[in-house]
Design an enzyme around this catalytic site. Structure first.
Site, PDB file in Angstrom:
ATOM      1  N   HIS A 169      20.398  97.921 -21.160  1.00 20.62           N
ATOM      2  CA  HIS A 169      20.595  96.796 -21.961  1.00 20.62           C
ATOM      3  C   HIS A 169      20.407  96.729 -23.398  1.00 20.62           C
ATOM      4  CE1 HIS A 169      21.440  94.700 -18.057  1.00 20.62           C
ATOM      5  NE2 HIS A 169      20.283  94.817 -17.766  1.00 20.62           N
ATOM      6  N   ASP A 223      23.150 100.815 -12.053  1.00 17.25           N
ATOM      7  CA  ASP A 223      22.286  99.966 -11.858  1.00 17.25           C
ATOM      8  C   ASP A 223      22.932  98.693 -11.242  1.00 17.25           C
ATOM      9  OD1 ASP A 223      19.212  99.062 -13.148  1.00 17.25           O
ATOM     10  OD2 ASP A 223      20.749  97.563 -13.280  1.00 17.25           O
ATOM     11  N   HIS A 229      22.792  95.548 -12.431  1.00 18.65           N
ATOM     12  CA  HIS A 229      23.160  94.857 -13.563  1.00 18.65           C
ATOM     13  C   HIS A 229      24.177  95.826 -14.767  1.00 18.65           C
ATOM     14  CE1 HIS A 229      19.320  93.491 -12.452  1.00 18.65           C
ATOM     15  NE2 HIS A 229      19.755  92.381 -12.549  1.00 18.65           N
ATOM     16  N   ASP A 274      18.100  98.841  -8.230  1.00 17.07           N
ATOM     17  CA  ASP A 274      18.119  97.573  -7.944  1.00 17.07           C
ATOM     18  C   ASP A 274      19.257  97.104  -6.844  1.00 17.07           C
ATOM     19  OD1 ASP A 274      19.498  98.040  -9.814  1.00 17.07           O
ATOM     20  OD2 ASP A 274      18.610  96.398 -11.237  1.00 17.07           O
TER      21      ASP A 274
HETATM   22  C1  OKP Z   1      17.147  94.895 -16.014  1.00 21.40           C
HETATM   23  B1  OKP Z   1      17.672  96.092 -15.681  1.00 21.40           B
HETATM   24  C2  OKP Z   1      15.243  87.452 -13.147  1.00 21.40           C
HETATM   25  C3  OKP Z   1      16.483  87.336 -13.780  1.00 21.40           C
HETATM   26  C4  OKP Z   1      17.006  88.347 -14.519  1.00 21.40           C
HETATM   27  C5  OKP Z   1      16.675  90.159 -16.399  1.00 21.40           C
HETATM   28  C6  OKP Z   1      17.238  91.121 -15.346  1.00 21.40           C
HETATM   29  C7  OKP Z   1      17.298  92.554 -16.239  1.00 21.40           C
HETATM   30  C8  OKP Z   1      17.511  93.653 -15.496  1.00 21.40           C
HETATM   31  N1  OKP Z   1      14.153  86.568 -13.303  1.00 21.40           N
HETATM   32  N2  OKP Z   1      16.428  88.921 -15.858  1.00 21.40           N
HETATM   33  O1  OKP Z   1      19.337  96.293 -15.530  1.00 21.40           O
HETATM   34  O2  OKP Z   1      17.510  96.417 -14.218  1.00 21.40           O
HETATM   35 ZN    ZN Z   2      19.241  96.350 -13.061  1.00 23.77          ZN
END
Ligand code: OKP
Ligand code: ZN
Length: 347
Positions: free
Chosen positions: A163, A199, A201, A288
């Site tokens: 990110h 990932d 996200h 994840d």
């Molecule tokens: C980082 B990576 C959770 C809300 C989400 C940001 C997620 C970042 C993920 N309480 N907050 O891509 O695994």
């Molecule tokens: Zn992620």
């Protein structure tokens, strides 16, 4: 496969992140990497090394000097504001939204926290810079190892990276390890590098860094940003710009996606990478997508990750794995090492 791991990762240890109007305990915890390391040792999956030190100029291939200066000095500035801050994480609370200026660098620390970030979920702590820098070293060392002829290498570190942009942090990320690895491969003479981001996200930072380039192809499988973080990037119509048009590929998938649907998307992603003619591959290895992940919405099972590794090996490319997300602490080691073991068995 050699793993380059970060002996300083635990120096980044956030206490709280902002979530639905409250500060909640961080999901991105040191145990994540400790568990992967323990599982690598348990299964004897190759040599474990700590990386050599690369200097700060090695980071300016991806990151803006004024951003790196800010990160390097942020903790000292934060504590200078109030000695009691030594016991608290720094979180941003104001950002330059539309119509506000991003070309000026205010003296005010809170203003610069906002200028260089995009969320309030990524606490900056006393050891963030040390940990993130050593993580970048892992990514660079892994890329170097592969550039020198190894079939694969694993950069095992936290905080994650995908990110983080050229000049911003967010999504628990500060330095973009996968982007640094891809650029290092380019600088070592690899003409065409593909990044495969699995990932949960979307890797908005990585996409943005390479969006106008034809030499680094970015493909991502992720939760649909219409409902999933980071919301403001990662849609299927983002295909690159200028010389980079056609070298960015987003495959958003709905919440609830299972391995059958996910692995079909992976097959399509790998076809695109093959068509691009990549000579090396960087995998943003987030875990994840697991059914038990506390902040994500796909339903992959532990045994599926062996097949993920096999499928990636099928690309037949020198491959750098870079650890990203994965927050089901009890299973993150098994699942990440399953990918690596599936890859090795198929090689
Ligand atoms: C980082 B990576 C959770 C809300 C989400 C940001 C997620 C970042 C993920 N309480 N907050 O891509 O695994
Ligand atoms: Zn992620």
């Amino acid at each position: 496969m050699i793993t380059f791991h970060n002996p300083h990762h635990a120096q980044h240890q956030g206490q709280f992140e902002m979530f639905r109007g409250q500060l909640v305990p961080c999901f991105e915890v040191p145990a994540r990497v400790d568990d992967v390391l323990a599982e690598l040792q348990r299964r004897k999956l190759g040599e474990l090394r700590t990386p050599e030190r690369f200097d700060v100029p090695a980071l300016t291939t991806i990151h803006a000097p004024r951003y790196l200066d800010f990160l390097a000095g942020a903790w000292a500035e934060w504590v200078a504001l109030d000695p009691a801050n030594a016991a608290r994480d720094a979180l941003p609370s104001v950002w330059p939204g539309r119509t506000l200026r991003t070309d000026v660098l205010p003296a005010n620390f809170a203003a610069r926290m906002g200028l260089f970030s995009f969320d309030a979920g990524s606490p900056l702590t006393s050891g963030t810079w040390v940990a993130a820098r050593a993580g970048a070293d892992c990514a660079l060392a892994a890329a170097q190892h592969v550039a020198q002829g190894a079939r694969s290498a694993f950069a095992l570190s936290r905080p994650p990276g995908h990110h983080a942009g050229a000049d911003f942090f967010g999504g628990y990320c500060f330095l973009n390890n996968a982007a640094l690895a891809a650029q290092h491969l380019r600088d070592q003479g690899v003409a065409r590098v593909a990044i495969l981001d699995i990932d949960y996200h979307h890797g908005n930072g990585t996409q943005a860094i390479f969006y106008d380039r034809a030499d680094v192809h970015y493909t991502s499988l992720h939760g649909d940003p219409d409902t999933e973080y980071p919301f403001f990037l990662g849609y299927a119509d983002e295909r690159g710009t200028g010389a980079g048009l056609g070298f960015n590929c987003n495959l958003p998938l709905p919440r609830g996606t299972d391995f059958a649907l996910w692995s079909t998307a992976l097959k399509n992603a790998l076809q695109g990478i093959d068509h691009f003619g990549a000579q090396a591959l960087v995998v943003s290895l987030g875990i994840d997508t697991y059914e038990g992940d506390p902040i994500s919405g796909f339903t992959l099972k532990s045994e599926d990750y062996l097949r993920v590794g096999q499928a990636i090996a099928g690309a037949g490319l020198p491959t750098v794995f870079v650890f990203e997300g994965g927050y089901a602490v009890a299973e993150v080691g098994i699942n990440a090492v399953n990918v690596l073991e599936g890859f090795e068995q198929a090689c």
